[in-house]
Write an enzyme that holds these catalytic residues in place. Structure first.
Site, PDB file in Angstrom:
ATOM      1  N   ASP A 165      -4.726 -53.237 113.949  1.00 24.40           N
ATOM      2  CA  ASP A 165      -3.736 -52.925 112.918  1.00 24.40           C
ATOM      3  C   ASP A 165      -2.343 -52.663 113.476  1.00 24.40           C
ATOM      4  O   ASP A 165      -1.357 -53.200 112.975  1.00 24.40           O
ATOM      5  CB  ASP A 165      -4.197 -51.700 112.130  1.00 24.40           C
ATOM      6  CG  ASP A 165      -3.141 -51.199 111.179  1.00 24.40           C
ATOM      7  OD1 ASP A 165      -2.788 -51.949 110.250  1.00 24.40           O
ATOM      8  OD2 ASP A 165      -2.641 -50.066 111.365  1.00 24.40           O
ATOM      9  N   ASP A 168      -2.914 -49.096 117.901  1.00 29.55           N
ATOM     10  CA  ASP A 168      -4.256 -48.671 118.286  1.00 29.55           C
ATOM     11  C   ASP A 168      -5.191 -49.879 118.223  1.00 29.55           C
ATOM     12  O   ASP A 168      -4.744 -51.013 118.124  1.00 29.55           O
ATOM     13  CB  ASP A 168      -4.740 -47.555 117.356  1.00 29.55           C
ATOM     14  CG  ASP A 168      -4.555 -47.931 115.890  1.00 29.55           C
ATOM     15  OD1 ASP A 168      -4.703 -49.129 115.550  1.00 29.55           O
ATOM     16  OD2 ASP A 168      -4.256 -47.042 115.068  1.00 29.55           O
ATOM     17  N   TYR A 325      -4.418 -45.405 105.257  1.00 31.24           N
ATOM     18  CA  TYR A 325      -4.046 -46.440 104.294  1.00 31.24           C
ATOM     19  C   TYR A 325      -4.682 -46.133 102.947  1.00 31.24           C
ATOM     20  O   TYR A 325      -5.581 -46.827 102.483  1.00 31.24           O
ATOM     21  CB  TYR A 325      -4.476 -47.826 104.790  1.00 31.24           C
ATOM     22  CG  TYR A 325      -3.612 -48.366 105.914  1.00 31.24           C
ATOM     23  CD1 TYR A 325      -2.363 -48.908 105.651  1.00 31.24           C
ATOM     24  CD2 TYR A 325      -4.043 -48.320 107.236  1.00 31.24           C
ATOM     25  CE1 TYR A 325      -1.561 -49.392 106.675  1.00 31.24           C
ATOM     26  CE2 TYR A 325      -3.255 -48.808 108.263  1.00 31.24           C
ATOM     27  CZ  TYR A 325      -2.011 -49.350 107.972  1.00 31.24           C
ATOM     28  OH  TYR A 325      -1.224 -49.835 108.992  1.00 31.24           O
ATOM     29  N   GLU A 572       6.255 -47.488 116.058  1.00 33.67           N
ATOM     30  CA  GLU A 572       4.982 -48.216 115.934  1.00 33.67           C
ATOM     31  C   GLU A 572       5.124 -49.427 115.008  1.00 33.67           C
ATOM     32  O   GLU A 572       5.603 -49.300 113.888  1.00 33.67           O
ATOM     33  CB  GLU A 572       3.870 -47.302 115.416  1.00 33.67           C
ATOM     34  CG  GLU A 572       2.507 -48.009 115.420  1.00 33.67           C
ATOM     35  CD  GLU A 572       1.343 -47.082 115.138  1.00 33.67           C
ATOM     36  OE1 GLU A 572       0.223 -47.358 115.606  1.00 33.67           O
ATOM     37  OE2 GLU A 572       1.538 -46.059 114.451  1.00 33.67           O
TER      38      GLU A 572
END
Length: 621
Positions: A165, A168, A325, A572
């Protein structure tokens, strides 16, 4: 006595014996005759009679070259061929030298095309499973090859593959499905631009990598299912847990040795409908591969039926997904998935569902709100309304769909108005970035989606020969939408107060401390364990590996940005964010006149109106 002889000039010649002349007379007469004959030109017949047959000199059949005797015919042909070849070569040389050398001054690629090349590379860096031979990311390798294996009696054999994703190694299927849908939508609309950029095969390979993985996450060969996989890997570190997982550990994906949990769900309408949209849209991308396309359509049908039959949000009931999410509703996915299945199959039942006013109302199509018009991995309503406005613009299906499609079209126009600086629904930073998430962190993922929608709507209007649209009493040209999209993407590419590009590898100044495990740990044949990688997480040194094309989370509401690895709200990247970036970049890239592909998305849609019968035969009495 007279004698007749043949006149050599063609008549009769009479000779009288009585009039015979002496030799001298004859000689004199002949001389006179010769002079008379030669005083006028003789034709060929006359010359042949006068001169007689020419002596035929016999030609020699062979030529003596001294060391060898050859046939005259062969000799002539050989010499002639050599001379002809030499003349031909000489002529070609003269022409080549004479023709001016044209240097092909190719127009340099625009910034959007250059950034597109890089943004697609991010997906190569995010691949999980056994990597293809030419993945073109030197510091990545095959990883997590045991995902989903070893569980007896499960509906899946393995869950190897797919995409990580973000920074990570978790595979969240909800945002991943949205990412693949966005990529497929961009290919369906702008395949010619991808082709011009030399990226069409690349983006299709990226989509296929995702679609192939999705087919593993449920029983795709069945017509009905009652469960599917929502997530692979875990990241909850609340309560001070020290159990190794994908957030507690800081490891290269290639070195992961801890157990990766598989999360299943049986009431996940939002996830199933979103994945159905991903497979349905991909089936249009791969429509020329009929067997594969039909496989994707079948999977999409199965998932959508599951979504409708077993209602529920995938992030309910204390699911870990709610932390990372969380889905707020599944009604928008019903409209979104139904629209894509209609385009993929031409089955009117899906269009009836997608245009059902009750479902649209539940999805929030009529009530507005602070996030109305913001397309994201959670809420697809703005994208759905534009997608169905397309149907009205180009096919105009009429009753019974016209009323709701007109509403969607009007709402799309209102959303486009809300993006313009003259309206105040959304604030802007001093540097000009629209605050679609109202100043909350990680703003860029929403901005790129809006830029894509604005450019696409502009191209829809252009293709429909419509110069613009109304915001209240004021008319705005399509160029205003493109200008909005350009200013936002230009901000992301470096035209901002900090003069920093938020796309890694683009420009000279970009984030060097991206929150990403694989990019921050060197590939040096040393395996760093769960905690062993923490030193690479916490170091102030730049990442040893460049995560080319990654769009980081972005600046804050004051245009500020901190290039710090440990602050994921700044540094990120995510595949959902990058999918929107790719879509916006390809829409803005290249020549504006290229426009959209009007027809491919309608390939499976039957004619809206039945073909009228032929006229009756003329009446005869």
């Amino acid at each position: 006595m007279s004698m007749y002889g043949r006149d050599p000039w063609g008549g009769s010649l009479e000779i009288n014996a009585a009039d015979s002349a002496t030799d001298d007379d004859r000689s004199r007469n002949l001389n006179d005759l010769d002079r008379a004959a030669l005083s006028r030109p003789l034709d060929e017949t006359q010359q042949s009679w006068l001169l007689g047959p020419a002596e035929q000199k016999k030609k020699k059949k062979y030529v003596d070259l001294g060391c060898i005797i050859v046939s005259r015919k062969i000799f002539v042909w050989t010499v002639g061929s050599i001379v002809a070849a030499a003349l031909l070569v000489g002529l070609i040389t003269v022409i080549v030298e004479a023709v001016p050398r044209h240097r092909h001054n190719h127009t340099p690629a625009d910034n959007y095309t250059l950034a597109l090349h890089k943004a697609l590379m991010f997906f190569n860096a995010q691949k999980s499973g056994k990597l293809p031979k030419h993945n073109n990311v030197s510091w990545r390798g095959s990883s997590c090859l045991s995902d989903g294996k070893g569980k007896q009696g499960s509906f899946y054999k393995d869950l190897v593959g797919g995409y990580y994703d973000a920074g990570d190694a978790i595979k969240f299927h909800f945002p991943a499905s949205f990412a693949m849908t966005m990529l497929s939508w961009s290919v369906i609309e702008y395949s010619a631009k991808y082709e011009a950029a030399g990226e069409l095969n690349h983006v299709k390979e990226i989509i296929k990598w995702g679609a192939d993985y999705f087919l593993k996450t449920f029983n795709s060969s069945s017509d009905t299912i009652n469960t599917m996989v929502a997530q692979v890997g875990t990241g909850d570190t609340s309560g001070g847990s020290t159990t190794p997982n994908d957030h507690y550990c800081w490891m290269r994906p290639e070195d992961i040795d801890y157990e990766r949990l598989v999360t299943e769900c049986s009431h996940c309408s939002d996830l199933a409908a979103e994945m159905a949209a991903a497979l349905a849209s991909a089936s249009i991308v791969f429509k020329d591969n009929k067997a594969y396309s039909q496989k994707l359509v079948h999977g999409a049908r199965t998932l959508f039926q599951f979504a409708r039959d077993q209602r529920g949000r995938y992030s309910e009931r204390g699911s870990e997904a709610a932390i990372f999410y969380n889905s707020t509703s599944y009604w928008d996915e019903f409209v979104w998935g139904g629209a894509w299945l209609y385009y993929a199959t031409g089955n009117n039942s899906y269009l009836q569902l997608a245009t059902n006013p009750g479902i649209a109302k539940h999805a929030g199509a009529f009530w507005g709100g602070p996030d109305y018009g913001v397309l994201s991995w959670d809420n697809k309503l703005a994208g759905t309304q534009l997608l169905l406005s397309r149907l009205r613009l180009f096919l105009s299906p009429g009753y019974p769909y016209e009323e709701i499609l007109r509403t969607f079209h009007n709402q799309t126009s209102i959303i486009m108005c809300s993006y313009l600086p003259i309206f105040t629904k959304f604030n802007r930073t001093r540097g000009g970035l629209i605050e679609l998430n109202h100043g909350r962190p990680q703003p860029l993922q929403y901005v790129v989606n809006a830029a894509f929608l604005a450019t696409l709507y502009s191209d829809y209007l252009e293709a429909a020969d419509t110069p613009g649209w109304y915001c209240g009493p004021n008319f705005y040209s399509t160029d205003v939408l493109r200008d909005f999209a350009k200013t936002q993407i230009d901000y992301i590419l470096g035209k901002n107060p900090r003069k920093i590009s938020y796309v890694v590898g683009f420009g000279n100044h970009y984030p060097k401390h991206v929150h990403h495990r694989g990019a921050s740990i060197p590939k040096n044949k040393i395996r760093y364990n769960c905690k062993g990688g923490w030193k690479w997480r916490d170091t102030t040194k730049p990442n040893p590996n460049t995560l080319v094309g990654a769009m980081v989370a972005g600046p804050d509401r004051h245009d500020g940005f901190h290039d710090v690895r440990t602050n994921y709200n700044y540094t990120e990247p995510t595949i959902a964010g990058n999918a929107g970036l790719v879509a916006a970049l390809v829409a803005l890239s290249g020549d504006k006149t290229t426009g959209i592909d009007k027809n491919t998305i309608f390939s499976a849609v039957p004619p809206m109106f039945p073909t009228p019968p032929p006229p009756p035969a003329p009446w005869r009495p």
